[in-house]
Enzyme design. Structure first.
Site, PDB file in Angstrom:
ATOM      1  N   HIS A 122       0.878  -1.168   0.000  1.00 53.86           N
ATOM      2  CA  HIS A 122       0.000   0.000   0.000  1.00 53.86           C
ATOM      3  C   HIS A 122       0.923   1.227   0.000  1.00 53.86           C
ATOM      4  O   HIS A 122       2.026   1.167   0.543  1.00 53.86           O
ATOM      5  CB  HIS A 122      -0.829  -0.055   1.286  1.00 53.86           C
ATOM      6  CG  HIS A 122      -1.894   0.973   1.403  1.00 53.86           C
ATOM      7  ND1 HIS A 122      -1.628   2.265   1.770  1.00 53.86           N
ATOM      8  CD2 HIS A 122      -3.240   0.907   1.232  1.00 53.86           C
ATOM      9  CE1 HIS A 122      -2.766   2.944   1.833  1.00 53.86           C
ATOM     10  NE2 HIS A 122      -3.764   2.142   1.508  1.00 53.86           N
ATOM     11  N   ASP A 200       3.691  -3.896   8.012  1.00 59.25           N
ATOM     12  CA  ASP A 200       2.398  -3.237   7.858  1.00 59.25           C
ATOM     13  C   ASP A 200       1.328  -4.321   8.061  1.00 59.25           C
ATOM     14  O   ASP A 200       1.104  -5.160   7.180  1.00 59.25           O
ATOM     15  CB  ASP A 200       2.323  -2.628   6.448  1.00 59.25           C
ATOM     16  CG  ASP A 200       0.929  -2.103   6.129  1.00 59.25           C
ATOM     17  OD1 ASP A 200       0.011  -2.282   6.950  1.00 59.25           O
ATOM     18  OD2 ASP A 200       0.772  -1.515   5.045  1.00 59.25           O
ATOM     19  N   GLN A 203      -3.847  -5.192   7.081  1.00 61.74           N
ATOM     20  CA  GLN A 203      -4.821  -6.182   6.579  1.00 61.74           C
ATOM     21  C   GLN A 203      -4.738  -7.520   7.300  1.00 61.74           C
ATOM     22  O   GLN A 203      -5.464  -8.451   6.941  1.00 61.74           O
ATOM     23  CB  GLN A 203      -4.618  -6.411   5.075  1.00 61.74           C
ATOM     24  CG  GLN A 203      -4.887  -5.193   4.210  1.00 61.74           C
ATOM     25  CD  GLN A 203      -6.337  -4.730   4.243  1.00 61.74           C
ATOM     26  OE1 GLN A 203      -7.236  -5.444   4.678  1.00 61.74           O
ATOM     27  NE2 GLN A 203      -6.581  -3.510   3.804  1.00 61.74           N
ATOM     28  N   LYS A 226     -10.069  -0.718  10.690  1.00 65.43           N
ATOM     29  CA  LYS A 226     -10.201  -1.888   9.815  1.00 65.43           C
ATOM     30  C   LYS A 226     -10.547  -3.137  10.617  1.00 65.43           C
ATOM     31  O   LYS A 226     -10.685  -4.222  10.077  1.00 65.43           O
ATOM     32  CB  LYS A 226      -8.896  -2.126   9.037  1.00 65.43           C
ATOM     33  CG  LYS A 226      -8.592  -1.040   8.005  1.00 65.43           C
ATOM     34  CD  LYS A 226      -7.344  -1.389   7.233  1.00 65.43           C
ATOM     35  CE  LYS A 226      -6.800  -0.232   6.437  1.00 65.43           C
ATOM     36  NZ  LYS A 226      -7.574   0.109   5.252  1.00 65.43           N
ATOM     37  N   CYS A 368      -4.686   2.306  -3.635  1.00 67.73           N
ATOM     38  CA  CYS A 368      -3.443   2.858  -3.067  1.00 67.73           C
ATOM     39  C   CYS A 368      -2.283   1.894  -3.272  1.00 67.73           C
ATOM     40  O   CYS A 368      -1.415   1.760  -2.395  1.00 67.73           O
ATOM     41  CB  CYS A 368      -3.594   3.205  -1.589  1.00 67.73           C
ATOM     42  SG  CYS A 368      -4.856   4.415  -1.279  1.00 67.73           S
TER      43      CYS A 368
HETATM   44  C1  LIG Z   1      -2.020  -2.868   3.559  1.00 68.19           C
HETATM   45  C2  LIG Z   1      -2.437  -1.506   4.005  1.00 68.19           C
HETATM   46  N1  LIG Z   1      -1.546  -0.720   4.605  1.00 68.19           N
HETATM   47  C3  LIG Z   1      -1.844   0.494   5.044  1.00 68.19           C
HETATM   48  C4  LIG Z   1      -3.106   1.007   4.894  1.00 68.19           C
HETATM   49  C5  LIG Z   1      -3.403   2.372   5.397  1.00 68.19           C
HETATM   50  O1  LIG Z   1      -4.279   2.320   6.461  1.00 68.19           O
HETATM   51  P1  LIG Z   1      -4.820   3.672   7.100  1.00 68.19           P
HETATM   52  O2  LIG Z   1      -5.574   4.358   5.999  1.00 68.19           O
HETATM   53  O3  LIG Z   1      -5.707   3.227   8.202  1.00 68.19           O
HETATM   54  O4  LIG Z   1      -3.658   4.433   7.527  1.00 68.19           O
HETATM   55  C6  LIG Z   1      -4.085   0.241   4.257  1.00 68.19           C
HETATM   56  C7  LIG Z   1      -5.422   0.784   4.024  1.00 68.19           C
HETATM   57  O5  LIG Z   1      -6.160   0.339   3.201  1.00 68.19           O
HETATM   58  C8  LIG Z   1      -3.739  -1.051   3.807  1.00 68.19           C
HETATM   59  O6  LIG Z   1      -4.613  -1.833   3.198  1.00 68.19           O
END
Ligand SMILES: Cc1ncc(COP(=O)(O)O)c(C=O)c1O
Length: 410
Positions: A122, A200, A203, A226, A368
């Site tokens: 992402h 990260d 998910q 999430k 993203c």
């Molecule tokens: C794999 C991953 N990392 C980071 C994020 C960013 O999350 P946030 O918008 O809560 O900062 C997302 C959001 O969809 C994501 O899917």
């Protein structure tokens, strides 16, 4: 074949379905729905003790502080952190990852050093590292994938003793690929024992059991929103000894030890990273989300999602044979609850718009993850993502919805 998991019957716990009876919500990877217990807890804070934390010597402030810190303890226990002070509240995963990039990255990465990420990230776990490298004159590398969406295994090509940080996701928000983190971390630390591993977990948290001690990563980031919790709350877990050497990310109130005209000194972790008034009610309510998830059981949630993914892949492939392309691994064991696909010649935005007319909410776009889409030689996909409140009926509605898409867009 996975055993059929009966409808978990949880929709009743999510008030959104009371007003939107026909809603098929397939966008939990963007943000999850919220159960009544979470909404009640946040309402309780705002109605009954909405004072600031840490600073009041009166009872409602003490109650707010207690409830706030209870969430920290519950989060720590849930991911098997060894110390509650390793849990830092941020606004979201994005801020948690930026915190590491600024507070540690800027300190340890030098000119000509390397930082590695992956092509499936992402933007939140790609751009901060790319910018960091650009600013410091370091080299940004990213691990590629094979045809099925697995990270390449010859990590020696991407990691060396010059690599200061490896930042990678646990589960891809597009391909669904679950990275075998433990194996990767072991392998990478063999190549470079001093490398910092930043995960990260946006998910994976609450979809897969997380044990940060067992994983042996250095940082793990995720978002409350999430995982059934409120927006405005993210978590950064970090190994204590790493947090200790890091500089604060933001400066201001609540994170200082002492301020004089000449200089300021700062509190220890986690407070040195939590400047200003946090999202108090939201943090407080996040623990109700974790309790709810814990009550259902992460393993059960994982099985449920596997079943839904397995069935939806079969259903979509059977119904739409050569017209549908589903991205990511074939083996459901290696996939989270996310399916990204392209359907015939129709644009993902058009597909999502038609599905919306039938109260089916899916995501369309690059999610993203532009570098990944570029790598796949596409510009956009449709993404259906599942969580504990989805059921077989939702899958059938999606398939029927796509039949209507065909009729309308043909
Ligand atoms: C794999 C991953 N990392 C980071 C994020 C960013 O999350 P946030 O918008 O809560 O900062 C997302 C959001 O969809 C994501 O899917």
């Amino acid at each position: 074949m996975y055993k059929p998991v009966s409808d978990m019957g949880l929709k009743n716990d999510f008030p959104i379905f009371k007003k939107n009876k026909k809603l098929v919500y397939l966008d939990s990877a963007a943000t999850s729905l919220k159960p009544q217990v979470v909404i009640d807890k946040i309402t309780d804070y705002y109605q009954n003790y909405s004072a600031n934390v840490f600073r009041g010597v009166y009872r409602i402030s003490e109650k707010a502080t207690y409830e706030f810190e209870e969430t920290r303890k519950i989060v720590a226990k849930f991911i098997n952190a060894q110390d509650v002070n390793e849990i830092i509240f941020t606004r979201n995963t994005t801020e948690a990852l930026n915190l590491v990039a600024y507070s540690l990255g800027k300190k340890i990465v030098g000119k000509h050093d390397e930082v590695a990420s992956t092509i499936i990230e992402h933007h939140s776990n790609f751009v901060p590292w790319q910018v960091l490298c650009f600013e410091l004159g370091a080299v940004f590398k990213f691990i590629d994938i094979d045809k099925k969406g697995y990270l390449l295994e010859d990590l020696e090509k991407f990691i060396s003793n010059k690599t200061k940080i490896l930042a990678l996701c646990h589960v891809s928000n597009v391909l669904g690929t679950i990275n075998p983190l433990k194996q990767i971390i072991k392998k990478v630390k063999k190549i470079n024992p001093n490398i910092i591993i930043v995960v990260d977990g946006a998910q994976s948290f609450s979809h897969i059991k997380i044990d940060v001690k067992d994983l042996d990563c250095d940082f793990f980031a995720f978002s409350s929103h999430k995982s059934l919790g409120p927006t405005g709350v993210g978590v950064l877990w970090g190994k204590k000894e790493k947090l200790e050497i890091m500089k604060p990310f933001l400066y201001g109130g609540e994170m200082i030890d002492e301020v004089t005209f000449e200089k300021s000194s700062f509190k220890r972790s986690p407070y040195k990273f939590e400047a200003g008034t946090p999202s108090i009610g939201e943090v407080i309510a996040f623990k109700e989300a974790i309790k709810y998830i814990d009550y259902i059981g992460v393993d059960k949630i994982r099985e449920h999602e596997k079943t839904l993914v397995h069935r939806s892949i079969n259903l979509l492939n059977n119904e739409f044979k050569n017209k549908i392309t589903i991205f990511g691994p074939d083996n459901v064991e290696d996939r989270g609850g996310v399916i990204a696909f392209n359907f015939d010649k129709y644009h993902p935005h058009d597909i999502a718009a038609v599905l919306d007319t039938m109260d089916i909410a899916v995501r369309a776009g690059h999610h993203c993850a532009m570098p990944l889409h570029k790598r796949l030689e596409i510009t956009a996909t449709v993404r259906a993502s599942f969580y504990l409140y989805n059921n077989q009926r939702d899958l059938e509605r999606l398939v029927n919805g796509l039949k209507k898409v065909e009729r309308i867009l043909k």
